[in-house]
Design an enzyme around this catalytic site. Structure first.
Site, PDB file in Angstrom:
ATOM      1  N   CYS A   1       9.588  -6.757  -6.751  1.00 21.59           N
ATOM      2  CA  CYS A   1       9.299  -7.130  -8.130  1.00 21.59           C
ATOM      3  C   CYS A   1       8.372  -8.337  -8.167  1.00 21.59           C
ATOM      4  O   CYS A   1       8.153  -9.009  -7.167  1.00 21.59           O
ATOM      5  CB  CYS A   1      10.589  -7.450  -8.869  1.00 21.59           C
TER       6      CYS A   1
ATOM      7  N   ARG B   1       3.219  -5.247  -7.780  1.00 23.81           N
ATOM      8  CA  ARG B   1       4.507  -5.403  -7.106  1.00 23.81           C
ATOM      9  C   ARG B   1       5.601  -4.548  -7.742  1.00 23.81           C
ATOM     10  O   ARG B   1       6.700  -4.436  -7.193  1.00 23.81           O
ATOM     11  CB  ARG B   1       4.930  -6.877  -7.132  1.00 23.81           C
TER      12      ARG B   1
ATOM     13  N   TRP C   1      10.266  -3.336 -10.063  1.00 24.40           N
ATOM     14  CA  TRP C   1      10.346  -2.126  -9.252  1.00 24.40           C
ATOM     15  C   TRP C   1      11.830  -1.861  -9.076  1.00 24.40           C
ATOM     16  O   TRP C   1      12.541  -2.649  -8.457  1.00 24.40           O
ATOM     17  CB  TRP C   1       9.661  -2.325  -7.907  1.00 24.40           C
TER      18      TRP C   1
ATOM     19  N   ASN D   1      13.786 -11.403  -7.790  1.00 23.53           N
ATOM     20  CA  ASN D   1      13.190 -10.445  -6.864  1.00 23.53           C
ATOM     21  C   ASN D   1      14.054 -10.421  -5.621  1.00 23.53           C
ATOM     22  O   ASN D   1      14.286 -11.455  -4.997  1.00 23.53           O
ATOM     23  CB  ASN D   1      11.756 -10.854  -6.502  1.00 23.53           C
ATOM     24  N   GLY D   2      14.529  -9.222  -5.256  1.00 22.37           N
ATOM     25  CA  GLY D   2      15.368  -9.107  -4.067  1.00 22.37           C
ATOM     26  C   GLY D   2      16.528  -8.161  -4.326  1.00 22.37           C
ATOM     27  O   GLY D   2      16.539  -7.404  -5.290  1.00 22.37           O
TER      28      GLY D   2
ATOM     29  N   GLU E   1      -2.716   8.254   8.836  1.00 21.89           N
ATOM     30  CA  GLU E   1      -3.129   7.357   7.755  1.00 21.89           C
ATOM     31  C   GLU E   1      -3.790   8.142   6.625  1.00 21.89           C
ATOM     32  O   GLU E   1      -3.551   7.871   5.437  1.00 21.89           O
ATOM     33  CB  GLU E   1      -4.066   6.281   8.311  1.00 21.89           C
TER      34      GLU E   1
ATOM     35  N   LYS F   1      -2.451   8.357   2.713  1.00 20.91           N
ATOM     36  CA  LYS F   1      -3.252   8.007   1.546  1.00 20.91           C
ATOM     37  C   LYS F   1      -3.236   9.136   0.523  1.00 20.91           C
ATOM     38  O   LYS F   1      -3.108   8.895  -0.673  1.00 20.91           O
ATOM     39  CB  LYS F   1      -4.700   7.710   1.956  1.00 20.91           C
TER      40      LYS F   1
ATOM     41  N   GLU G   1       0.236   9.377  -1.138  1.00 21.20           N
ATOM     42  CA  GLU G   1       0.538   8.206  -1.954  1.00 21.20           C
ATOM     43  C   GLU G   1      -0.057   8.300  -3.350  1.00 21.20           C
ATOM     44  O   GLU G   1       0.615   7.990  -4.340  1.00 21.20           O
ATOM     45  CB  GLU G   1      -0.021   6.939  -1.289  1.00 21.20           C
TER      46      GLU G   1
ATOM     47  N   HIS H   1       3.004  24.577  18.266  1.00 23.59           N
ATOM     48  CA  HIS H   1       4.421  24.262  18.399  1.00 23.59           C
ATOM     49  C   HIS H   1       5.111  24.132  17.039  1.00 23.59           C
ATOM     50  O   HIS H   1       6.110  23.423  16.918  1.00 23.59           O
ATOM     51  CB  HIS H   1       4.588  22.975  19.206  1.00 23.59           C
TER      52      HIS H   1
ATOM     53  N   LYS I   1       3.448  -2.563  -3.998  1.00 26.21           N
ATOM     54  CA  LYS I   1       2.571  -3.026  -2.926  1.00 26.21           C
ATOM     55  C   LYS I   1       3.333  -3.705  -1.796  1.00 26.21           C
ATOM     56  O   LYS I   1       3.149  -3.388  -0.635  1.00 26.21           O
ATOM     57  CB  LYS I   1       1.535  -3.990  -3.514  1.00 26.21           C
TER      58      LYS I   1
END
Length: 612
Positions: free
Chosen positions: A2, A27, A75, A100-101, A484, A488, A491, A507, A607
């Site tokens: 947050c 955030r 968040w 925040n936490g 990566e 992306k 996301e 496989h 983020k």
């Protein structure tokens, strides 16, 4: 995860808090809220579901104003996104808190507080924090003491901002595990989760340590350590300007940050290479001796940073013939890893506040391994402060949730690390060292050339408009780049994407291939090119549609079901992973635009992951 901002001033702080929230929205953006002490010293609060912009209309209708206040963008962790679960939380109209936490003992606190007569209006762990502070105020304690004693009752991670009519000229802040910074102004002071929120108002900052509690007034800041002893913390002057966090001519932060990569890499290399060699001392005091004693590398990271570590493993083992293990931080903490003398632990993080990475570093040090190196983008972050050696990436602020320039600058930093260790241990040849240095020197110009392929990538992106699944393939050090690229895409476009080493097709993944499954391949010209061609032939035989990112030396040809794009001239083995990252970033960006998703703030993500 947050975002917190708070202010005390001789002017109305409402617009300052809203501006800070906008710059912290990366955030978390599930809900937002603000609490102000008005002229009658009453707490006035506005909370809304959704992004920070939803606050503006109700704030305007209320004509909310005051000289002290706190605000929050959320968040969600405990409790669904809703106005009732949004911060700030209030107890008895007597104290307001932003947090925040995660409070791990919130259930036992809630049971205790219900017995004490407290009434709950949310599902959040944070409401137990505000009730605990109110409980200590009811025992006759002043605001600072009440916050201090309440914090001692909390188990978990927290950064708190607290205001109360009990002392209307005091903003109290404290942290343990979650980041919190104090901004120093002229007749006004601020708190925030990071400096970006406060850059328009000040460039002077104090970074609180774990356990610190700050008593903040308009003209003073007094800090106490975890033992309650008054202590001085250094003031840092930031060289960043507010413009660094503005969009400028770009439609999205992600696009801006993709195009900033040539300059970010130039800045990361600046002053670190001289006369064809890595400058001694750039990793910190004592680095040369630690590198001489290093026999193996342990890399710890999360998300995109983990992919950077995987690329580095290929470099370290090929160039230095040095064992290298790469772990996801959340797994490393709990799998009882075997570490031996001579291990250098390298942690990677954009923010330097990633909770799992910090906890993994603490575990390493607890075991007695103090040869630690942080590669990070935020100089004053917890990860940097907790590590023996550091190298800053100089990427500049990265606002888009999907990391771009932080990743490529991490790769540059890791190549510098390979060179530095190789020199100290005499395990790199002068020819290879010269090749890597030259490749790094020309890298920014090459990325500028890759960015010129934006238009053909836009055209390729159109073919993903109705797709729901995608496979990414790469071999050797391009396998992590495939990972990566798939990250992306998933996301920001919400397309399910997976990455595989191309040799693993037979496989299992080959069962997924049909005419509806796009296959993205990263195919630079190298010793594995022929093997990769064979892998791609297997895809073509199953009517899969191929999208091949290659170079001008590969002679891949397009056809009805094969779309090839040469993004560069044949490049160095060492910098090719960095170059081939860029078109995958652009592909994800343009597919997201076509899908109509929120590029910079994708659903359910934030983020900086500052909670476990």
């Amino acid at each position: 995860m947050c975002g917190i901002v708070g202010a005390i001033a001789n002017r109305d702080v409402t617009p300052l808090l809203l501006g800070g929230l906008r710059r912290l929205e990366y955030r978390g953006y599930d809900s937002a809220g603000i609490a102000i002490l008005d002229r009658e010293q009453q707490i006035q609060r506005v909370r809304e579901l959704g992004k920070v912009a939803t606050l503006e209309n109700p704030i305007g209708k209320m004509e909310l104003s005051g000289n002290i206040g706190i605000a929050h963008t959320r968040w969600a962790t405990h409790g669904i996104p809703s106005p009732n679960n949004a911060h700030p939380h209030i107890a008895n109209n007597h104290v307001a808190v932003v947090h925040n936490g995660i409070i791990e003992n919130h259930r036992s606190l809630r049971e205790q507080q219900l017995q004490q007569g407290f009434h709950f209006t949310s599902e959040t762990d944070t409401e137990t924090v505000v009730h605990q502070i109110e409980y200590h105020l009811q025992q006759g304690k002043d605001l600072r003491s009440a916050v201090r004693d309440a914090a001692q009752d909390l188990h978990g991670a927290y950064a708190l901002g607290v205001i109360s009519p009990v002392d209307p000229d005091l903003l109290v802040a404290t942290r343990s595990g979650s980041p919190l910074v104090i901004g120093l102004g002229d007749g006004e002071n601020f708190i925030a989760s990071d400096t970006a929120a406060l850059l328009p108002y000040t460039n002077r900052f104090i970074f609180l340590e774990n356990g610190d509690l700050a008593e903040i007034r308009r003209d003073s800041v007094v800090i106490f350590d975890r033992d309650g002893v008054e202590i001085e913390r250094p003031v840092h002057n930031s060289s960043l300007s507010a413009d660094a966090t503005e969009l400028g001519p770009y439609a999205h932060y992600m696009l801006k940050e993709i195009y900033e990569q040539p300059n970010a890499i130039t800045e990361t290399l600046e002053g670190r290479i001289h006369d064809g060699k890595v400058v001694k001392g750039i990793f910190g005091h004592g680095a040369d001796e630690i590198f001489q004693q290093t026999e193996q590398i342990q890399i710890i990271a999360c998300g995109t940073s983990y992919h950077a570590g995987m690329v580095a493993k290929y470099w370290l083992e090929r160039i230095l013939e040095m064992p290298c293990a790469v772990d996801i931080a959340s797994e490393f903490r709990y799998r009882q890893p075997v570490m031996r003398d001579g291990t250098l632990t390298v942690t990677l993080s954009q923010s330097g506040e990633t909770a799992d990475t910090l906890a993994a570093l603490a575990e390493v040090k607890k075991r007695g391994f103090h040869q630690t190196l942080a590669i990070c983008n935020v100089p004053e972050s917890s990860l940097v402060r907790e590590s023996t050696l550091t190298l800053m990436t100089h990427a500049g602020p990265e606002i888009g949730v999907a990391s771009t320039k932080a990743f490529t600058t991490q790769l540059v930093a890791l190549l510098l690390l390979v060179l530095a260790i190789g020199r100290e241990k005499s395990t790199i040849s002068s020819e290879e060292e010269s090749e890597i240095i030259e490749a790094l020197r020309t890298l920014p110009r090459q990325i500028e050339q890759v960015l010129q392929t934006d238009q053909p990538i836009q055209e390729l992106a159109q073919k993903f408009a109705d797709k729901e699944h995608t496979l990414f393939l790469g071999r050797n050090r391009m396998y992590p780049i495939a990972m990566e690229g798939s990250l992306k895409l998933k996301e920001i476009s919400y397309i399910h994407a997976e990455a595989y080493p191309a040799g693993e097709l037979k496989h299992g993944p080959l069962a997924l291939v049909d005419e509806n499954m796009p296959i993205v391949a990263i195919a630079p010209t190298d010793l594995l090119m022929d093997k990769l061609r064979s892998n791609l032939d297997e895809v073509r035989a199953r009517k899969g549609e191929l999208f091949v990112f290659t170079d001008s030396g590969s002679h891949f040809e397009s056809s009805d079901h094969i779309h090839t794009l040469a993004i560069t001239e044949p490049s160095s083995y060492f910098t090719a992973p960095i170059l081939f990252t860029v078109p995958l970033q652009l592909l994800a960006y343009h597919v997201a635009l076509i899908k109509g998703t929120d590029v910079d703030q994708p659903r359910n993500l934030a983020k900086s992951v500052t909670v476990e």
